[in-house]
Enzyme design. Sequence first.
Site, short mmCIF file in Angstrom:
data_model
loop_
_atom_site.label_atom_id
_atom_site.label_comp_id
_atom_site.label_asym_id
_atom_site.label_seq_id
_atom_site.Cartn_x
_atom_site.Cartn_y
_atom_site.Cartn_z
N CYS A 131 6.46 -4.92 -3.71
CA CYS A 131 5.17 -4.48 -3.22
C CYS A 131 4.45 -5.68 -2.62
CB CYS A 131 4.35 -3.90 -4.38
SG CYS A 131 2.63 -3.50 -4.01
N CYS A 145 4.09 -3.82 4.32
CA CYS A 145 4.01 -2.96 3.12
C CYS A 145 5.38 -2.35 2.93
CB CYS A 145 2.94 -1.88 3.31
SG CYS A 145 2.92 -0.63 1.98
#
EC number: 5.1.1.3
Length: 259
Positions: A74, A183
């Site tokens: 992440c 992302c």
Amino acid sequence: MSSTNPIGLFDSGVGGTSIWKEIHQLLPHENTIYLADSKNAPYGKRPKQEIIDLSCKNVDFLLEQNCKIIVVACNTATTNAIKELRAKYDVPFIGIEPAIKPAAHLSETQTIGILATQGTLNSELFNRQVESYQTTKIIEQVGHGLVELIEAGQIESEEMTALLKSYLQPMIDTNIDYLVLGCSHYPYLIPAIKKIIPEHVKIIDSGEAVARQTKAVLEKNNLLNNTTAKGSQIFYANSDPAVLKGILGFSENVFEKEF
């Protein structure tokens, strides 16, 4: 710590499976445990301390499963929490950051675009990285709403297409020739993005580089699984795992679990 212990990965939801796929492809004999904190997605809107607290909770869970290394799959958790995680836990960590370096070095127009969450773009780690590329024009764009639509299984929706067009067109207008996906959810949008951007604009994400780094760190710590057996793959989600199953393309070993 045994070399046959699993690699642990976590993300704020299903997006980090894009990282898991690259690691599994490179290291098919490794056992893995993936943790999707979908209940708290997206992390990009949350304050730094909350991101750190959630990341610690995820790491605690993975260490309870005897994971030998933790991949923070992440961008927002990496850029906001990995320093604290490395200080708190005695286990190797692999983080992911927007791939600014290759984009900046390869760009012929010296203009690149970065699509990322607010949490990543606001982080100190990201801004230090940007400052080291003074000669490259970096167009930053927050992907408001993209993670939520991916988590809802709406990758091919009209709403997704409209959002992507609104985010990408201003970058195209500035003459970018590289688009960095900042992302881990966003690689699932590549087919939709390619319908919008010109052919000469190249897309870069961090997946392959993270997989290579994971292998290197395992080798350095004598933790590489050298068995020839196919590794076991287990996935946990703390909300309805239907989207996770859909993203993975299979449902075996995908479990809903509170954590």
